[in-house]
Design a protein around this motif. Structure first.
Motif, PDB file in Angstrom:
ATOM      1  N   GLN A 161       1.931  -2.284  -6.782  1.00  0.00           N
ATOM      2  CA  GLN A 161       2.538  -3.001  -5.672  1.00  0.00           C
ATOM      3  C   GLN A 161       1.984  -2.586  -4.312  1.00  0.00           C
ATOM      4  OE1 GLN A 161       6.816  -2.966  -5.976  1.00  0.00           O
ATOM      5  NE2 GLN A 161       6.757  -3.554  -8.114  1.00  0.00           N
ATOM      6  N   ASN A 162       0.832  -1.913  -4.308  1.00  0.00           N
ATOM      7  CA  ASN A 162       0.218  -1.538  -3.035  1.00  0.00           C
ATOM      8  C   ASN A 162      -0.391  -2.764  -2.368  1.00  0.00           C
ATOM      9  OD1 ASN A 162      -1.762  -1.380  -5.255  1.00  0.00           O
ATOM     10  ND2 ASN A 162      -3.204  -0.778  -3.659  1.00  0.00           N
ATOM     11  N   ASP A 163      -0.533  -2.712  -1.048  1.00  0.00           N
ATOM     12  CA  ASP A 163      -1.125  -3.829  -0.316  1.00  0.00           C
ATOM     13  C   ASP A 163      -2.639  -3.734  -0.272  1.00  0.00           C
ATOM     14  OD1 ASP A 163       1.109  -5.396   0.284  1.00  0.00           O
ATOM     15  OD2 ASP A 163       1.657  -4.070   1.937  1.00  0.00           O
ATOM     16  N   CYS A 164      -3.195  -2.535  -0.305  1.00  0.00           N
ATOM     17  CA  CYS A 164      -4.648  -2.421  -0.367  1.00  0.00           C
ATOM     18  C   CYS A 164      -5.068  -0.992  -0.656  1.00  0.00           C
ATOM     19  CB  CYS A 164      -5.305  -2.944   0.899  1.00  0.00           C
ATOM     20  SG  CYS A 164      -6.928  -3.672   0.547  1.00  0.00           S
ATOM     21  N   ALA A 165      -6.378  -0.819  -0.706  1.00  0.00           N
ATOM     22  CA  ALA A 165      -6.958   0.452  -1.116  1.00  0.00           C
ATOM     23  C   ALA A 165      -7.073   1.442   0.026  1.00  0.00           C
ATOM     24  CB  ALA A 165      -8.348   0.219  -1.678  1.00  0.00           C
ATOM     25  N   ALA A 166      -7.161   2.692  -0.377  1.00  0.00           N
ATOM     26  CA  ALA A 166      -7.432   3.741   0.587  1.00  0.00           C
ATOM     27  C   ALA A 166      -8.526   4.654   0.080  1.00  0.00           C
ATOM     28  CB  ALA A 166      -6.168   4.553   0.859  1.00  0.00           C
ATOM     29  N   GLY A 167      -8.908   4.526  -1.148  1.00  0.00           N
ATOM     30  CA  GLY A 167      -9.942   5.396  -1.694  1.00  0.00           C
ATOM     31  C   GLY A 167     -10.185   5.132  -3.160  1.00  0.00           C
ATOM     32  N   ALA A 168     -10.858   6.066  -3.787  1.00  0.00           N
ATOM     33  CA  ALA A 168     -11.211   5.932  -5.200  1.00  0.00           C
ATOM     34  C   ALA A 168      -9.969   5.682  -6.053  1.00  0.00           C
ATOM     35  CB  ALA A 168     -11.916   7.197  -5.668  1.00  0.00           C
ATOM     36  N   GLY A 169     -10.116   4.804  -7.030  1.00  0.00           N
ATOM     37  CA  GLY A 169      -9.011   4.520  -7.933  1.00  0.00           C
ATOM     38  C   GLY A 169      -8.243   3.259  -7.593  1.00  0.00           C
ATOM     39  N   THR A 170      -8.478   2.697  -6.417  1.00  0.00           N
ATOM     40  CA  THR A 170      -7.866   1.419  -6.053  1.00  0.00           C
ATOM     41  C   THR A 170      -8.944   0.542  -5.444  1.00  0.00           C
ATOM     42  OG1 THR A 170      -7.220   2.090  -3.824  1.00  0.00           O
ATOM     43  CG2 THR A 170      -5.624   2.484  -5.562  1.00  0.00           C
ATOM     44  N   SER A 174      -2.882  -0.073  -7.547  1.00  0.00           N
ATOM     45  CA  SER A 174      -2.495   1.335  -7.686  1.00  0.00           C
ATOM     46  C   SER A 174      -2.094   1.578  -9.138  1.00  0.00           C
ATOM     47  CB  SER A 174      -1.364   1.697  -6.731  1.00  0.00           C
ATOM     48  OG  SER A 174      -0.232   0.882  -6.934  1.00  0.00           O
ATOM     49  N   THR A 175      -2.439   2.739  -9.633  1.00  0.00           N
ATOM     50  CA  THR A 175      -2.230   3.030 -11.053  1.00  0.00           C
ATOM     51  C   THR A 175      -0.990   3.862 -11.336  1.00  0.00           C
ATOM     52  OG1 THR A 175      -3.697   4.948 -10.886  1.00  0.00           O
ATOM     53  CG2 THR A 175      -4.687   2.856 -11.555  1.00  0.00           C
ATOM     54  N   MET A 176      -0.299   4.285 -10.286  1.00  0.00           N
ATOM     55  CA  MET A 176       0.934   5.045 -10.489  1.00  0.00           C
ATOM     56  C   MET A 176       1.835   4.895  -9.268  1.00  0.00           C
ATOM     57  SD  MET A 176      -0.478   8.895 -10.128  1.00  0.00           S
ATOM     58  CE  MET A 176      -1.090   9.551  -8.624  1.00  0.00           C
ATOM     59  N   ASP A 177       3.109   5.151  -9.460  1.00  0.00           N
ATOM     60  CA  ASP A 177       4.059   5.112  -8.348  1.00  0.00           C
ATOM     61  C   ASP A 177       3.679   6.154  -7.307  1.00  0.00           C
ATOM     62  OD1 ASP A 177       5.492   3.172  -9.694  1.00  0.00           O
ATOM     63  OD2 ASP A 177       7.116   4.509 -10.298  1.00  0.00           O
ATOM     64  N   TYR A 178       3.819   5.797  -6.043  1.00  0.00           N
ATOM     65  CA  TYR A 178       3.624   6.695  -4.897  1.00  0.00           C
ATOM     66  C   TYR A 178       2.217   7.282  -4.840  1.00  0.00           C
ATOM     67  CZ  TYR A 178       8.606   6.269  -5.680  1.00  0.00           C
ATOM     68  OH  TYR A 178       9.857   5.764  -5.928  1.00  0.00           O
ATOM     69  N   GLN A 179       1.214   6.530  -5.293  1.00  0.00           N
ATOM     70  CA  GLN A 179      -0.172   6.992  -5.270  1.00  0.00           C
ATOM     71  C   GLN A 179      -0.578   7.265  -3.835  1.00  0.00           C
ATOM     72  OE1 GLN A 179      -2.655   4.773  -7.898  1.00  0.00           O
ATOM     73  NE2 GLN A 179      -4.502   5.227  -6.748  1.00  0.00           N
ATOM     74  N   GLY A 180      -1.065   8.459  -3.564  1.00  0.00           N
ATOM     75  CA  GLY A 180      -1.330   8.901  -2.209  1.00  0.00           C
ATOM     76  C   GLY A 180      -2.464   8.209  -1.488  1.00  0.00           C
ATOM     77  N   ASN A 181      -3.372   7.568  -2.230  1.00  0.00           N
ATOM     78  CA  ASN A 181      -4.500   6.911  -1.568  1.00  0.00           C
ATOM     79  C   ASN A 181      -4.343   5.394  -1.544  1.00  0.00           C
ATOM     80  OD1 ASN A 181      -5.003   6.381  -4.273  1.00  0.00           O
ATOM     81  ND2 ASN A 181      -7.181   6.771  -4.130  1.00  0.00           N
ATOM     82  N   SER A 182      -3.138   4.902  -1.781  1.00  0.00           N
ATOM     83  CA  SER A 182      -2.885   3.467  -1.642  1.00  0.00           C
ATOM     84  C   SER A 182      -1.765   3.276  -0.628  1.00  0.00           C
ATOM     85  CB  SER A 182      -2.526   2.834  -2.985  1.00  0.00           C
ATOM     86  OG  SER A 182      -1.312   3.352  -3.482  1.00  0.00           O
ATOM     87  N   LYS A 203       7.463  11.152   0.696  1.00  0.00           N
ATOM     88  CA  LYS A 203       7.469  10.795   2.109  1.00  0.00           C
ATOM     89  C   LYS A 203       6.268   9.936   2.457  1.00  0.00           C
ATOM     90  CE  LYS A 203      10.120  14.759   3.471  1.00  0.00           C
ATOM     91  NZ  LYS A 203      10.386  15.747   4.465  1.00  0.00           N
ATOM     92  N   GLY A 204       6.497   8.974   3.349  1.00  0.00           N
ATOM     93  CA  GLY A 204       5.425   8.106   3.822  1.00  0.00           C
ATOM     94  C   GLY A 204       4.513   8.853   4.771  1.00  0.00           C
ATOM     95  N   SER A 205       3.230   8.452   4.780  1.00  0.00           N
ATOM     96  CA  SER A 205       2.243   9.087   5.642  1.00  0.00           C
ATOM     97  C   SER A 205       1.346   8.015   6.248  1.00  0.00           C
ATOM     98  CB  SER A 205       1.390  10.045   4.822  1.00  0.00           C
ATOM     99  OG  SER A 205       0.305  10.546   5.581  1.00  0.00           O
ATOM    100  N   LEU A 206       0.935   8.229   7.501  1.00  0.00           N
ATOM    101  CA  LEU A 206       0.023   7.301   8.163  1.00  0.00           C
ATOM    102  C   LEU A 206      -1.417   7.537   7.749  1.00  0.00           C
ATOM    103  CD1 LEU A 206       1.624   7.314  11.719  1.00  0.00           C
ATOM    104  CD2 LEU A 206       1.854   5.559   9.942  1.00  0.00           C
ATOM    105  N   GLU A 207      -1.678   8.598   7.031  1.00  0.00           N
ATOM    106  CA  GLU A 207      -3.003   8.942   6.515  1.00  0.00           C
ATOM    107  C   GLU A 207      -2.918   9.080   4.989  1.00  0.00           C
ATOM    108  OE1 GLU A 207      -5.768   9.277   8.407  1.00  0.00           O
ATOM    109  OE2 GLU A 207      -4.585   8.782  10.178  1.00  0.00           O
ATOM    110  N   PRO A 208      -4.040   8.862   4.283  1.00  0.00           N
ATOM    111  CA  PRO A 208      -4.008   9.044   2.824  1.00  0.00           C
ATOM    112  C   PRO A 208      -3.512  10.443   2.458  1.00  0.00           C
ATOM    113  CG  PRO A 208      -6.063   8.003   3.503  1.00  0.00           C
ATOM    114  CD  PRO A 208      -5.348   8.432   4.756  1.00  0.00           C
ATOM    115  N   ILE A 209      -2.745  10.511   1.398  1.00  0.00           N
ATOM    116  CA  ILE A 209      -2.195  11.772   0.924  1.00  0.00           C
ATOM    117  C   ILE A 209      -3.110  12.303  -0.187  1.00  0.00           C
ATOM    118  CG2 ILE A 209      -0.226  12.890  -0.185  1.00  0.00           C
ATOM    119  CD1 ILE A 209       1.480  10.533   0.987  1.00  0.00           C
ATOM    120  N   LYS A 210      -3.618  13.498  -0.020  1.00  0.00           N
ATOM    121  CA  LYS A 210      -4.477  14.088  -1.042  1.00  0.00           C
ATOM    122  C   LYS A 210      -3.616  14.752  -2.108  1.00  0.00           C
ATOM    123  CE  LYS A 210      -8.260  14.650   2.097  1.00  0.00           C
ATOM    124  NZ  LYS A 210      -9.117  15.494   2.850  1.00  0.00           N
ATOM    125  N   SER A 211      -3.975  14.462  -3.346  1.00  0.00           N
ATOM    126  CA  SER A 211      -3.197  15.021  -4.475  1.00  0.00           C
ATOM    127  C   SER A 211      -3.647  16.402  -4.837  1.00  0.00           C
ATOM    128  CB  SER A 211      -3.332  14.117  -5.691  1.00  0.00           C
ATOM    129  OG  SER A 211      -2.916  12.816  -5.372  1.00  0.00           O
TER     130      SER A 211
END
Length: 95
Positions: A46-55, A61-69, A87-95
């Motif tokens: 249900q992500n709106d777009c990509a932020a990095g590898a995997g999307t 997005s392949t999982m709930d709350y994926q940090g790079n989507s 928590k929401g972040s304005l920048e990609p979240i690194k796992s």
């Protein structure tokens, strides 16, 4: 497999690929008016777009709350979001 069956199979595959590309394209700029990208709050697919590898884009997005989507949310609300401890972040979240 005869030629007509193969041609039909290829035509079906091409149609599916084109429909998928049209659906998964970038979100329109008009959706971002008054909104901001909020990383780590979208549910799987249900992500709106990509932020990095995997999307690649919307709905990938392949999982709930994926940090790079990210999900588009009303401007000013992202960093205050806390969904099930995520928590929401304005920048990609690194796992």
């Amino acid at each position: 497999m005869n030629r007509s069956t193969l041609a039909l199979a290829l035509a079906g595959s091409l149609t599916t690929a084109m429909a998928t590309a049209a659906f998964a394209g970038p979100i329109p700029a008009s959706k971002m008016v008054g909104n901001e990208k909020c990383y780590g709050v979208a549910l799987k697919g249900q992500n709106d777009c990509a932020a990095g590898a995997g999307t690649t884009c919307a709905g990938t997005s392949t999982m709930d709350y994926q940090g790079n989507s990210w999900k588009a949310v009303p401007a000013g609300t992202c960093t205050g979001m806390n969904i099930d401890g995520h928590k929401g972040s304005l920048e990609p979240i690194k796992s």
